[in-house]
Write an enzyme that holds these catalytic residues in place. Structure first.
Site, PDB file in Angstrom:
ATOM      1  N   GLY A  38      40.384  31.315  34.483  1.00 17.02           N
ATOM      2  CA  GLY A  38      40.642  30.100  35.242  1.00 17.02           C
ATOM      3  C   GLY A  38      39.556  29.081  35.016  1.00 17.02           C
ATOM      4  O   GLY A  38      38.505  29.400  34.434  1.00 17.02           O
ATOM      5  N   THR A  85      39.696  35.211  41.264  1.00 17.92           N
ATOM      6  CA  THR A  85      39.557  34.121  40.297  1.00 17.92           C
ATOM      7  C   THR A  85      39.790  32.781  41.001  1.00 17.92           C
ATOM      8  O   THR A  85      39.015  31.835  40.842  1.00 17.92           O
ATOM      9  CB  THR A  85      40.537  34.301  39.121  1.00 17.92           C
ATOM     10  OG1 THR A  85      40.228  35.533  38.470  1.00 17.92           O
ATOM     11  CG2 THR A  85      40.428  33.151  38.134  1.00 17.92           C
ATOM     12  N   GLU A 138      37.203  29.695  41.448  1.00 16.07           N
ATOM     13  CA  GLU A 138      37.504  28.340  40.952  1.00 16.07           C
ATOM     14  C   GLU A 138      37.573  27.321  42.088  1.00 16.07           C
ATOM     15  O   GLU A 138      37.112  26.188  41.938  1.00 16.07           O
ATOM     16  CB  GLU A 138      38.803  28.332  40.136  1.00 16.07           C
ATOM     17  CG  GLU A 138      38.806  29.259  38.922  1.00 16.07           C
ATOM     18  CD  GLU A 138      37.649  29.054  37.962  1.00 16.07           C
ATOM     19  OE1 GLU A 138      37.029  27.979  37.974  1.00 16.07           O
ATOM     20  OE2 GLU A 138      37.364  30.008  37.195  1.00 16.07           O
TER      21      GLU A 138
HETATM   22  N1  ARG Z   1      36.027  30.884  34.922  1.00 16.00           N
HETATM   23  C1  ARG Z   1      35.733  32.281  34.953  1.00 16.00           C
HETATM   24  C2  ARG Z   1      36.337  32.969  33.722  1.00 16.00           C
HETATM   25  O1  ARG Z   1      37.324  32.473  33.218  1.00 16.00           O
HETATM   26  C3  ARG Z   1      36.296  32.909  36.187  1.00 16.00           C
HETATM   27  C4  ARG Z   1      35.685  34.209  36.531  1.00 16.00           C
HETATM   28  C5  ARG Z   1      36.338  34.812  37.739  1.00 16.00           C
HETATM   29  N2  ARG Z   1      35.854  36.130  37.975  1.00 16.00           N
HETATM   30  C6  ARG Z   1      36.593  37.068  38.591  1.00 16.00           C
HETATM   31  N3  ARG Z   1      36.083  38.256  38.844  1.00 16.00           N
HETATM   32  N4  ARG Z   1      37.820  36.844  38.956  1.00 16.00           N
HETATM   33  O2  ARG Z   1      35.827  33.973  33.273  1.00 16.00           O
HETATM   34 ZN    ZN Z   2      32.914  29.524  37.080  1.00 15.12          ZN
END
Ligand code: ARG
Ligand code: ZN
Ligand code: CA
Length: 518
Positions: free
Chosen positions: A200, A251, A255
């Site tokens: 995301g 996620t 975000e």
């Molecule tokens: N922007 C990050 C990515 O794409 C989001 C990470 C989210 N982490 C999670 N455990 N859901 O990696």
């Molecule tokens: Zn981030």
């Protein structure tokens, strides 16, 4: 008159009922607190609030209120039918999966997620509860009622878009500008297949007048603002259920954290800052599920280990379960200062049209969040209300108290047109407590009738009363009999009356025999 607690600041501090021997003379001094001159001080303080709000940093003087954020989820699919409730594949997510993600956001942002019990003891005091609630929009941009609350299903074929997975470039250049709903009224979320292994991404808010550091452009614009989430990492059921370790809806929590002004926990550099004081400095992003304590002392000044369980790290969904209080303060400041965020406070898209009577408390503007009142044991609350209803608002009943006792009421009369806001000054509340106080307010009986939407009728604010502090510094630590000493007071208290009749912070004392001054 109440006496005050005060902090000892220097060796020459003389506290209530203690004495300081200055060689042969004893020149103790005692202060009373500023309560006597309270009304004037309080007025000055109220007047200064707007000035303070422009220079505040994290954790100070920020407005804390309950905010409702209307959400529209754009579900991008490939000419598909809506997924059945338990389908594990398909791009056209079932409404249950959307609702599940919203429920997760509401828990995570308010510290009501079940896994807060995993927070290490050293971090428990820093758990941030944002007091922000996400609601599914029920009204579309042209005023119509949305068939499925909060959901905009988009067939990419009829739009002429390529098939997923999509790159960030394609999403920002084609999908977003051709599907965004007014970001001043909706938090836009796009849910689709994405390329590049991305879960995301989000746009940052413009800090506006918040004074918040760490937010740099390009900020979200009228054609790009919002968050994009991979459709197999959205919520915890349906197509996300088997996508471990990203199957608990975090996620979107991460975000939306960016969208409301939060930086990564490691500050996007080596032991860099995230502009929050209560998130320990961290070396870099963390993945998987580090065992606490992790990386104690890896960055200079880190004594507790890193907060790898913060939503703004990159750990597994099951291993992130908290925001911090400073992160909350950033978010609260953004909600009232950022152009494309503050407008959401008065958005009515979560309310059905022709709802009739609906008054809501938009936010509490006084006392401000975390405000510390020095020796002031009363407040004159000021709140902001919005007429979310479809008829002019001419009266309402406010019920309010501090700390749940001595509840008062106020009958407000006025003329507030639909979708307009105004401030209401409530009557004074006295008898506050030393330490943490809770102000709470309820509004009811718009136009003397039933309120058709009770979700926005309550609000609260936390603030503190502390003893003022002062320091007394004699011009010399010793004096000889027959000579005088000048004593200068400084600190947060401003009014001083001495037992010899002198007033003011500075007094010259020349006792001929041992004398106790108060
Ligand atoms: N922007 C990050 C990515 O794409 C989001 C990470 C989210 N982490 C999670 N455990 N859901 O990696
Ligand atoms: Zn981030
Ligand atoms: Ca209402």
């Amino acid at each position: 008159m109440r006496s005050c607690n005060f902090k000892i600041k220097t060796l020459f501090l003389i506290s209530f009922l203690t004495t300081l021997n200055l060689k042969s003379q004893t020149i103790p001094a005692q202060r009373t607190c500023g309560t006597a001159i309270l009304p004037q001080q309080y007025e000055t303080w109220v007047q200064s609030l707007s000035a303070q709000n422009s220079i505040k940093g994290q954790g100070q003087n920020s407005i804390q209120s309950i905010f409702y954020i209307p959400v529209i989820v754009h579900v991008i699919h490939n000419a598909e039918n809506v997924n059945s409730v338990n389908a594990s594949t398909g791009n056209n997510l079932n409404a249950a999966q959307i609702q599940d993600q919203i429920n997760i956001l509401n828990k995570d942002f308010n510290g009501t997620n079940a896994d807060t019990n995993l927070i290490p003891a050293v971090f428990k005091p820093f758990l941030g509860k944002f007091q922000m609630y996400f609601c599914l929009a029920v009204v579309n941009p042209t005023g119509g009622v949305i068939a499925e609350p909060g959901i905009d299903r988009i067939n990419r074929v009829t739009k002429g878009w390529t098939a997923s997975p999509y790159s960030i470039n394609y999403i920002d250049g084609i999908i977003k500008p051709n599907s965004i709903w007014n970001p001043n009224l909706y938090l836009n979320m796009w849910v689709c297949g994405m390329s590049g292994g991305i879960l995301g991404y989000a746009t940052f808010p413009n800090p506006g007048a918040s004074g918040l550091a760490g937010l740099t452009g390009s900020f979200g614009s009228a054609t790009t603002d919002g968050v994009v989430i991979l459709n197999t990492a959205f919520g915890s059921i349906g197509t996300a259920a088997s996508n471990a370790p990203y199957n608990k809806g975090r996620t979107a929590t991460h975000e939306v954290g960016h969208w409301i002004g939060l930086r990564h926990i490691w500050g996007d550099g080596n032991c860099a800052t995230d502009y929050c004081n209560d998130t320990p400095i961290a070396q870099t992003s963390n993945f998987n599920c580090p065992t606490f304590p992790y990386h104690v002392g890896t960055c200079p000044g880190n004594t507790t280990g890193e907060m790898t369980m913060n939503y703004m790290d990159y750990t597994n969904d099951a291993c992130m379960y908290m925001f911090s209080k400073d992160q909350k303060n950033r978010a609260q400041l953004i909600m009232t200062n950022s152009p494309m965020r503050a407008s959401l406070i008065t958005s009515t898209v979560c309310n059905l049209p022709n709802i009739g009577n609906d008054v809501g408390i938009t936010f509490v503007s006084s006392p401000t969040y975390s405000q510390t009142l020095n020796c002031i044991f009363n407040i004159n609350p000021i709140i902001n209300i919005t007429n979310f209803g479809s008829t002019p608002l001419n009266s309402a009943l406010f019920t309010f108290n501090a700390n749940g006792v001595n509840t008062q009421t106020l009958n407000w009369v006025g003329n507030l047109l639909p979708n307009n806001s105004t401030t209401v000054a409530l009557s004074q509340i006295s008898g506050l407590m030393m330490g943490l106080n809770n102000f709470s307010v309820n509004v009811s009986l718009p136009n003397g009738s039933t309120d058709n939407n009770l979700t926005n009728n309550n609000n609260l604010q936390q603030f503190y009363v502390s003893g003022g502090s002062f320091t007394l510094t004699p011009s010399s630590p010793t004096i000889c009999s027959g000579y005088s000493v000048n004593i200068n007071a400084s600190g947060t208290l401003v009014n001083f009356t001495w037992s010899n009749g002198a007033t003011g912070a500075n007094v010259n004392l020349s006792p001929s025999v041992t004398t106790i001054y108060s």
